[in-house]
Design a protein around this motif. Structure first.
Motif, short mmCIF file in Angstrom:
data_model
loop_
_atom_site.label_atom_id
_atom_site.label_comp_id
_atom_site.label_asym_id
_atom_site.label_seq_id
_atom_site.Cartn_x
_atom_site.Cartn_y
_atom_site.Cartn_z
N PRO A 115 3.47 6.91 -8.14
CA PRO A 115 2.12 6.38 -7.93
C PRO A 115 2.17 5.28 -6.86
CG PRO A 115 2.65 6.47 -10.28
CD PRO A 115 3.91 6.78 -9.52
N ASP A 116 1.11 5.18 -6.06
CA ASP A 116 1.10 4.23 -4.95
C ASP A 116 1.36 2.79 -5.38
OD1 ASP A 116 0.65 6.25 -3.12
OD2 ASP A 116 -1.53 5.93 -3.04
N ASP A 117 0.78 2.37 -6.51
CA ASP A 117 0.96 0.98 -6.92
C ASP A 117 2.42 0.69 -7.32
OD1 ASP A 117 0.68 2.54 -9.24
OD2 ASP A 117 -0.55 1.06 -10.30
N VAL A 118 3.09 1.67 -7.90
CA VAL A 118 4.51 1.51 -8.23
C VAL A 118 5.33 1.48 -6.95
CG1 VAL A 118 6.51 2.58 -9.37
CG2 VAL A 118 4.26 2.57 -10.52
N ARG A 119 5.04 2.38 -6.04
CA ARG A 119 5.77 2.42 -4.75
C ARG A 119 5.62 1.10 -4.01
NH1 ARG A 119 8.15 5.93 -2.02
NH2 ARG A 119 7.40 7.67 -3.28
N ASP A 120 4.39 0.61 -3.89
CA ASP A 120 4.16 -0.65 -3.16
C ASP A 120 4.92 -1.81 -3.80
OD1 ASP A 120 2.49 0.78 -1.46
OD2 ASP A 120 0.64 0.05 -2.40
N LEU A 121 4.90 -1.86 -5.11
CA LEU A 121 5.61 -2.93 -5.82
C LEU A 121 7.11 -2.85 -5.58
CD1 LEU A 121 5.84 -5.28 -7.80
CD2 LEU A 121 5.64 -3.62 -9.67
N LEU A 122 7.67 -1.66 -5.68
CA LEU A 122 9.12 -1.51 -5.52
C LEU A 122 9.57 -1.79 -4.09
CD1 LEU A 122 9.94 1.49 -7.87
CD2 LEU A 122 10.34 -0.96 -8.25
N VAL A 123 8.76 -1.45 -3.12
CA VAL A 123 9.10 -1.78 -1.72
C VAL A 123 9.14 -3.31 -1.56
CG1 VAL A 123 8.29 -1.69 0.68
CG2 VAL A 123 8.35 0.40 -0.71
N ALA A 124 8.16 -3.99 -2.13
CA ALA A 124 8.15 -5.46 -2.07
C ALA A 124 9.37 -6.04 -2.78
CB ALA A 124 6.86 -6.01 -2.68
N VAL A 125 9.73 -5.46 -3.92
CA VAL A 125 10.91 -5.90 -4.66
C VAL A 125 12.17 -5.71 -3.82
CG1 VAL A 125 12.41 -5.25 -6.61
CG2 VAL A 125 9.97 -5.69 -6.99
N GLN A 126 12.27 -4.60 -3.10
CA GLN A 126 13.45 -4.39 -2.25
C GLN A 126 13.61 -5.52 -1.23
OE1 GLN A 126 13.19 -0.23 -0.75
NE2 GLN A 126 15.22 -0.09 -1.68
N HIS A 127 12.51 -5.95 -0.65
CA HIS A 127 12.58 -7.05 0.31
C HIS A 127 13.05 -8.33 -0.38
CE1 HIS A 127 10.95 -5.16 3.94
NE2 HIS A 127 10.21 -4.45 3.10
N GLY A 157 16.01 2.15 -4.11
CA GLY A 157 15.79 3.11 -3.03
C GLY A 157 15.80 4.54 -3.54
N ILE A 158 16.65 4.83 -4.50
CA ILE A 158 16.68 6.17 -5.10
C ILE A 158 15.40 6.41 -5.89
CG2 ILE A 158 17.86 7.64 -6.78
CD1 ILE A 158 20.50 6.35 -5.84
N VAL A 159 14.92 5.41 -6.60
CA VAL A 159 13.63 5.54 -7.31
C VAL A 159 12.54 5.87 -6.29
CG1 VAL A 159 11.89 4.41 -8.74
CG2 VAL A 159 14.31 3.94 -9.15
N LEU A 160 12.56 5.16 -5.17
CA LEU A 160 11.54 5.36 -4.14
C LEU A 160 11.62 6.73 -3.47
CD1 LEU A 160 11.58 1.79 -2.62
CD2 LEU A 160 9.60 2.90 -3.69
N ALA A 182 12.20 10.39 -11.74
CA ALA A 182 11.83 9.03 -11.31
C ALA A 182 12.12 8.02 -12.41
CB ALA A 182 10.36 8.99 -10.90
N ALA A 183 11.77 8.36 -13.65
CA ALA A 183 12.01 7.45 -14.77
C ALA A 183 13.50 7.24 -14.99
CB ALA A 183 11.36 7.99 -16.04
N ALA A 184 14.28 8.32 -14.93
CA ALA A 184 15.74 8.21 -15.12
C ALA A 184 16.35 7.34 -14.02
CB ALA A 184 16.38 9.59 -15.13
N HIS A 185 15.90 7.52 -12.79
CA HIS A 185 16.41 6.69 -11.70
C HIS A 185 16.01 5.23 -11.90
CE1 HIS A 185 16.59 10.51 -9.12
NE2 HIS A 185 17.82 10.18 -9.47
N CYS A 186 14.82 5.00 -12.43
CA CYS A 186 14.36 3.64 -12.69
C CYS A 186 15.22 3.00 -13.79
CB CYS A 186 12.88 3.67 -13.08
SG CYS A 186 12.03 2.12 -12.80
#
Length: 185
Positions: free
Chosen positions: A55-67, A47-50, A117-121
């Motif tokens: 980039p949209d593709d990273v955001r979409d992937l991470l939201v799916a991962v959160q679920h 969530g902090i990364v988000l 973003a990278a550090a949070h990741c």
């Protein structure tokens, strides 16, 4: 959907126990609670990364991962429950391969950094690794489906690759370990 929480505190955990999804009670320091609690922590770190510009593709992937992490937490909270599948692990592997394809081969160790973003990741990655260790520890005591452990293992790898992608996208670049920074006499 089941019951909604209308009252956040119940006082039932004041004795150091908590309820699992199957209604049983265990100590708040039990390996099962540690495993699903650390999965929740990894989800919060994502969530902090988000919260960063991504980039949209990273955001979409991470939201799916959160679920999926929420599903995995449920699996670990309810003994015998199955939520993560081999297909979920395969999907992470495909995403890992896709994002890694454009990255240069690693020649040095990467230090956490490379922009916010990278550090949070990277932080999310290390928490995910701890969730994996906690889940493995649980599996030594109680039944845990191998898909749960495989998912956390692949996710931490994916978060490492995404941290590399985000460091490069930010313009900050990757921070590499300088192993020859100190010379001993």
């Amino acid at each position: 959907m089941g019951n909604r929480l209308s009252k956040i505190y119940t006082r039932t955990g004041d004795d150091g126990s908590t309820g699992l999804g199957d209604g049983s009670r265990v100590g708040k320091d039990s390996p099962r609670v540690a495993a699903y609690g650390t999965v929740d922590e990894a989800n919060s770190a994502i969530g902090i990364v988000l919260a960063n510009d991504l980039p949209d593709d990273v955001r979409d992937l991470l939201v799916a991962v959160q679920h999926q992490l929420f599903d995995l937490g449920g699996e670990l909270c309810i003994p015998g429950h199955a939520a993560i599948t081999a297909a979920d692990v395969d999907h992470l592997e495909r995403q890992l391969d896709r994002f890694n394809a454009d990255l240069p081969p690693l020649k040095e160790f990467i230090l956490p950094g490379g922009g916010a973003a990278a550090a949070h990741c990277h932080l999310a990655r290390t928490i995910c690794r701890r969730a994996e260790r906690e889940t493995v520890a649980l599996s030594r005591l109680e039944a845990v489906r191998p898909e749960a452990i495989r998912y956390l293992n692949r996710l931490s790898d994916l978060l490492f690759v995404l941290a590399r992608v985000l460091a490069r996208a930010s313009g900050a670049g990757e921070v590499t370990w300088k192993h020859e920074r100190r010379r001993t006499p």
